[in-house]
Design a protein around this motif. Structure first.
Motif, short mmCIF file in Angstrom:
data_model
loop_
_atom_site.label_atom_id
_atom_site.label_comp_id
_atom_site.label_asym_id
_atom_site.label_seq_id
_atom_site.Cartn_x
_atom_site.Cartn_y
_atom_site.Cartn_z
N GLN A 41 0.84 -1.20 0.00
CA GLN A 41 0.00 0.00 0.00
C GLN A 41 0.87 1.25 0.00
O GLN A 41 1.84 1.35 0.75
CB GLN A 41 -0.91 0.02 1.24
N GLU A 42 0.52 2.20 -0.87
CA GLU A 42 1.14 3.52 -0.88
C GLU A 42 0.05 4.55 -1.11
O GLU A 42 -1.06 4.22 -1.54
CB GLU A 42 2.20 3.63 -1.98
N GLU A 43 0.38 5.82 -0.87
CA GLU A 43 -0.59 6.89 -1.03
C GLU A 43 -0.60 7.38 -2.48
O GLU A 43 0.38 7.93 -2.97
CB GLU A 43 -0.26 8.05 -0.10
N ASN A 44 -1.74 7.17 -3.16
CA ASN A 44 -1.94 7.63 -4.54
C ASN A 44 -0.93 7.04 -5.52
O ASN A 44 -0.72 7.60 -6.61
CB ASN A 44 -1.89 9.15 -4.64
N THR A 45 -0.27 5.94 -5.16
CA THR A 45 0.80 5.38 -5.97
C THR A 45 0.81 3.86 -5.83
O THR A 45 0.46 3.34 -4.77
CB THR A 45 2.17 5.94 -5.52
N VAL A 46 1.22 3.18 -6.90
CA VAL A 46 1.47 1.74 -6.82
C VAL A 46 2.70 1.43 -7.67
O VAL A 46 2.88 1.98 -8.75
CB VAL A 46 0.24 0.93 -7.30
N PHE A 47 3.57 0.56 -7.12
CA PHE A 47 4.77 0.14 -7.84
C PHE A 47 4.62 -1.32 -8.25
O PHE A 47 4.33 -2.18 -7.42
CB PHE A 47 6.01 0.30 -6.97
N LEU B 138 21.78 -20.16 10.87
CA LEU B 138 22.54 -19.04 10.31
C LEU B 138 21.60 -18.10 9.56
O LEU B 138 20.80 -18.54 8.72
CB LEU B 138 23.62 -19.55 9.38
N GLU B 139 21.69 -16.81 9.87
CA GLU B 139 20.84 -15.83 9.19
C GLU B 139 21.32 -15.63 7.76
O GLU B 139 22.51 -15.46 7.50
CB GLU B 139 20.85 -14.49 9.93
N ALA B 140 20.40 -15.62 6.83
CA ALA B 140 20.71 -15.40 5.41
C ALA B 140 19.61 -14.55 4.80
O ALA B 140 18.57 -14.29 5.43
CB ALA B 140 20.84 -16.73 4.68
N ARG B 141 19.86 -14.12 3.59
CA ARG B 141 18.85 -13.30 2.92
C ARG B 141 18.96 -13.46 1.41
O ARG B 141 19.99 -13.90 0.88
CB ARG B 141 19.00 -11.82 3.27
N THR B 142 17.89 -13.09 0.73
CA THR B 142 17.87 -12.97 -0.72
C THR B 142 17.72 -11.49 -1.05
O THR B 142 16.72 -10.87 -0.65
CB THR B 142 16.71 -13.77 -1.34
N LEU B 143 18.70 -10.93 -1.73
CA LEU B 143 18.68 -9.51 -2.08
C LEU B 143 18.10 -9.35 -3.47
O LEU B 143 18.50 -10.04 -4.41
CB LEU B 143 20.10 -8.93 -2.04
N ILE B 144 17.16 -8.42 -3.61
CA ILE B 144 16.51 -8.16 -4.89
C ILE B 144 16.65 -6.69 -5.25
O ILE B 144 16.26 -5.82 -4.47
CB ILE B 144 15.02 -8.55 -4.86
N LYS B 145 17.23 -6.44 -6.41
CA LYS B 145 17.20 -5.09 -6.97
C LYS B 145 16.04 -5.06 -7.95
O LYS B 145 16.06 -5.71 -8.99
CB LYS B 145 18.50 -4.76 -7.69
N ALA B 146 15.00 -4.33 -7.57
CA ALA B 146 13.74 -4.36 -8.32
C ALA B 146 13.66 -3.18 -9.27
O ALA B 146 13.83 -2.02 -8.86
CB ALA B 146 12.56 -4.33 -7.36
N TYR B 147 13.41 -3.46 -10.53
CA TYR B 147 13.10 -2.46 -11.53
C TYR B 147 11.61 -2.55 -11.82
O TYR B 147 11.05 -3.66 -11.85
CB TYR B 147 13.86 -2.71 -12.83
N GLY B 148 10.98 -1.44 -12.03
CA GLY B 148 9.56 -1.50 -12.30
C GLY B 148 8.97 -0.16 -12.66
O GLY B 148 9.67 0.84 -12.81
N ILE B 149 7.66 -0.16 -12.76
CA ILE B 149 6.92 1.04 -13.16
C ILE B 149 6.09 1.52 -11.98
O ILE B 149 5.31 0.75 -11.41
CB ILE B 149 6.03 0.75 -14.37
N ARG B 150 6.29 2.77 -11.62
CA ARG B 150 5.48 3.38 -10.56
C ARG B 150 4.36 4.18 -11.21
O ARG B 150 4.61 5.05 -12.05
CB ARG B 150 6.33 4.29 -9.68
#
Length: 369
Positions: free
Chosen positions: A73-79, A285-297
């Motif tokens: 959820q965003e204000e007046n915006t969606v990505f 063990l703590e791990a993560r998946t990193l995502i660099k997201a490209y998209g249209i706002r």
């Protein structure tokens, strides 16, 4: 006499011009008899759509709204994410930094423990280690392995996102007139809403928009924009004449791209950001998946005004119009007396000069006391 008629005709023409301006422009076109109020608006957005990808890294995978709408959820915006660079199974530890002119090294003397550059992925340890068979870089303490975003996937990872739909619910209010309405009009029922897609010709009031149609209406190519992202404006215009029926107050939609689309002249084109999904493996063990997201706002921009008859602006504009009619005579005098070829003749006819006669010293007037 002929010249006087010309001046009179000019004066009447100027008065008619001013009268046409007051009646035609001020009252008819600009509705100068109305009180004006600006719109107050709220917007909520919902996205629908599912797509499937099959890559060597992830295998077959289904993507739904929870995966590609970030944040929910965003204000007046969606990505909507359309492309990404994913770095799997990152853990905190030591690894070589990505090579550039500040991280490539030949020995430990080129690396400085504790150094953090502007674009560093971590903190340098002071060691110089192999990045690959021919290049050495400074070792860093970071989330490893570090992300390599040198090559952006082409075509876009979620290239089928052009078939997703966006439901825009917009409520507006004009506080001066206590008038409220929403873009889902009273004539729209649930059956129509479930099946309609906005089209400027056939369905101009449907609040559901297919992304592909938005791009086409804005003169954009979705597949090109989806690679590096961008910002689209979905504009809703509410111009309402409240002296008429409320049913005539309806939204008008338009679309345009808001960011610079020409990547040749932009240092950092498109729209992207990073986020991570954290988890713990079986060993804790703590791990993560990193995502660099490209998209249209998609930014929903609501604007407009409403007008309703009010005696105060009506009287003000009538008074202003009458005052302007008085200006016609002054304007004609200026033109005739200063700009026309026969200005000296008109000056003689307009002004009558009276000679002063010097009174004698012994002359008396009135009765003597």
């Amino acid at each position: 006499m002929i010249r006087s008629r010309k001046v009179g005709l000019m004066n009447r023409l100027v008065q008619l011009g001013i009268l046409a301006y007051v009646v035609g422009w001020v009252f008819i076109w600009e509705k100068g008899y109305q009180e004006i109020d600006s719109v107050v608006s709220s917007v909520t957005i919902k996205v629908k759509g599912v797509t499937v990808t099959n890559t060597s890294t992830l295998g077959p995978r289904v993507w739904d709204v929870a995966d590609y709408v970030i944040p929910p959820q965003e204000e007046n915006t969606v990505f909507i994410m359309t492309n990404m660079i994913m770095t799997l199974n990152q853990t905190q530890g030591s690894c070589p930094e990505l090579p550039d002119n500040k991280t490539v090294c030949k020995s430990e003397e080129d690396c400085h423990a504790g150094y953090v550059g502007t674009h560093s992925n971590g903190v340098q340890t002071g060691n110089c280690i192999k990045y690959n068979g021919s290049i050495k870089t400074c070792e860093i303490y970071a989330w490893c392995p570090v992300e390599d975003d040198t090559n952006v996937p082409r075509p876009a990872f979620l290239k089928d996102a052009e078939n997703f739909t966006i439901l825009v619910k917009n409520n507006i209010w004009y506080p001066k007139f206590n008038f409220a309405k929403r873009n889902i009009l009273p004539s729209i029922n649930s059956t129509y809403l479930k099946g309609c897609i906005y089209d400027a010709q056939t369905d101009p009031f449907c609040p559901i928009f297919r992304i592909q149609k938005i791009m086409e209406a804005a003169g954009q190519n979705f597949q090109e924009m989806a690679v590096e992202g961008g910002i689209m404006g979905l504009q809703i215009k509410w111009n309402c004449d409240l002296d008429k029926a409320a049913s005539l107050c309806v939204p008008r939609y338009s679309f345009r791209r808001l960011d610079d689309k020409n990547s040749k002249y932009t240092v950092s084109p498109g729209y992207n950001f990073r986020f991570a999904k954290y988890y713990r493996d079986t060993s804790g063990l703590e791990a993560r998946t990193l995502i660099k997201a490209y998209g249209i706002r998609f930014d929903v921009i609501v604007f407009g005004k409403a007008g309703k008859f009010d005696i105060i602006p009506t009287m003000i504009n009538i008074g202003s119009g009458l005052a302007l009619l008085g200006v016609a005579t002054v304007l004609c005098d200026i033109i005739v007396l200063y700009f026309m070829k026969r200005r000296h003749f008109y000056r003689e006819k307009k002004y009558k000069y009276v000679e002063d006669y010097e009174l004698g010293g012994n002359s008396t007037y009135g009765t003597q006391p």
